[in-house]
Write a protein that holds these residues in place. Structure first.
Motif: not given
Length: 390
Positions: A147, A157, A159, A161, A199, A220, A222-223
């Motif tokens: 990650t 930011t 990103e 999991t 996100g 998760h 996501d951004g």
């Protein structure tokens, strides 16, 4: 089913305040947790209202300082509270331990401004936290996490999991370890991420052997954007922060394990005293008495081990080796004790009408979480070999 509940454990507590605290916890357990524990677990219901009550009672903040709403209690006392909660319902005891783990980074490494802004709500505002280190491809090898957090000005930011997250999808905040630099332990940074951050989403909870009431899920990112003001500690310090938290967290797991084991022993004692075969209680048979004696001895030894480690922590002394030993011994003991409890109940122990089978299923996860017991042996062995071998 026997209506015998867990018997009060004789405890040596350092202050009158601590004794009053344990009395409050036992009363809360008897009124709010024990009565519906089996049914709630079977239905897979998370007891969020219980956690709000614990927060309002100051029980989610016990080992932290009063300055930001903590209970200012030593770990020696906090862990005995965890044991009482876990004996009643592991979902609750382990949940408190995980919340404490999630607060550790900010309480120990955050700036005064960060602590003043976030800790009061985290400790006593009804919020619930989660700790995000493991990933689908990095469990025991946590330093290989993937990650990533990328910086653009004052914003990061994220990103990737995270996996095996207790309270995943229901927590109000997450302490997240993400890669901000190169490979290995020195490229990881800690962040405090709001549970409702755009996100951020959770997968459906895992279907587990036990602890069905405690959601465990992948998260998760996501951004997900996080301001630099929510970075905890220095860039690249995250892995050291994570390990520091785990040393304390392992003591929490040890205490929870002894709580489950104590509940199983209490159930076995009550059953064998009431069950008659060949004209007398089966507790009169030496073979079964010896099993009970062995179970009780393992529990007492485990309790002494986790409390000894807690006293080292409270004194500001190194306790990493002792924490690993406590986690290893207590969780292995809980597994043995709960298996024996099922055996002592015979066919009844294998049915869901008695709690012994639930205790056995729950004990198994404690040998796995926050570092498997194989990892604990590696930690202990490194300490024994000396710093040069680490």
């Amino acid at each position: 089913m026997t209506d015998h509940g867990p018997q009060p454990v004789e405890r040596q507590l350092p202050t009158e305040e601590a004794r009053d605290l344990l009395a409050l916890v036992r009363d809360l357990v008897q009124r709010e947790i024990e009565p519906g524990a089996a049914e709630e677990e079977e239905a897979g219901r998370f007891p969020r209202e219980v956690f709000r009550l614990l927060s309002a009672s100051g029980l989610l903040a016990l080992p932290y300082t009063e300055e930001f709403g903590g209970g200012d209690q030593p770990y020696e006392v906090y862990l005995q509270v965890l044991e009482e909660l876990a004996a009643a319902r592991l979902t609750v005891g382990l949940g408190v331990s995980v919340h404490t783990l999630a607060c550790h980074a900010l309480a120990g490494y955050g700036t005064k401004e960060q602590q003043a802004e976030h800790l009061p709500a985290m400790l006593g505002g009804g919020l619930l936290g989660a700790y995000c280190l493991s990933e689908p491809s990095s469990g025991s090898d946590a330093a290989s996490l993937r990650t990533r957090a990328t910086r653009d000005g004052d914003t990061w930011t994220i990103e990737g999991t995270k996996a095996w997250i207790t309270h995943g999808g229901i927590a109000d905040f997450y302490t997240v370890m993400a890669r901000t630099g190169g490979e290995g332990a020195h490229g990881i940074t800690a962040f405090l991420v709001p549970g409702d951050a755009p996100g951020l989403s959770a997968a459906p909870p895992e279907r587990k052997m036990g602890m069905k009431g405690s959601p465990t899920a992948q998260l998760h990112f996501d951004g997900v954007q996080v301001p630099d003001a929510r970075r905890i500690g220095d860039e690249g310090q995250g892995f050291a922060i994570a390990l520091s938290a785990l040393d304390s967290g392992r003591l929490g797991i040890a205490a929870c394990a002894i709580g489950v084991a104590q509940a199983a022993l209490d159930e076995a004692i009550a059953f064998t005293a009431g069950r008659r075969q060949f004209g007398r209680p089966i507790a009169d048979f030496q073979g079964l008495r010896f099993m009970l004696a062995d179970m009780a001895t393992q529990i007492e030894a485990g309790r002494a081990l986790y409390l000894a480690a807690a006293r080292l922590r409270d004194a500001g002394l190194p306790f990493s080796k002792q924490a690993a030993m406590a986690k290893l011994f207590c969780t292995d003991a809980a597994m043995r004790v709960t298996v024996d409890a099922v055996q002592l109940l015979g066919g009844y122990g294998y049915t869901a009408d008695f709690p012994a089978e639930r205790y056995m299923r729950e004990a198994k996860v404690l040998q796995i979480v926050e570092g498997t017991n194989q990892i604990q042996r590696m930690v202990i062995a490194r300490h024994l070999a000396g710093a040069e071998s680490r």
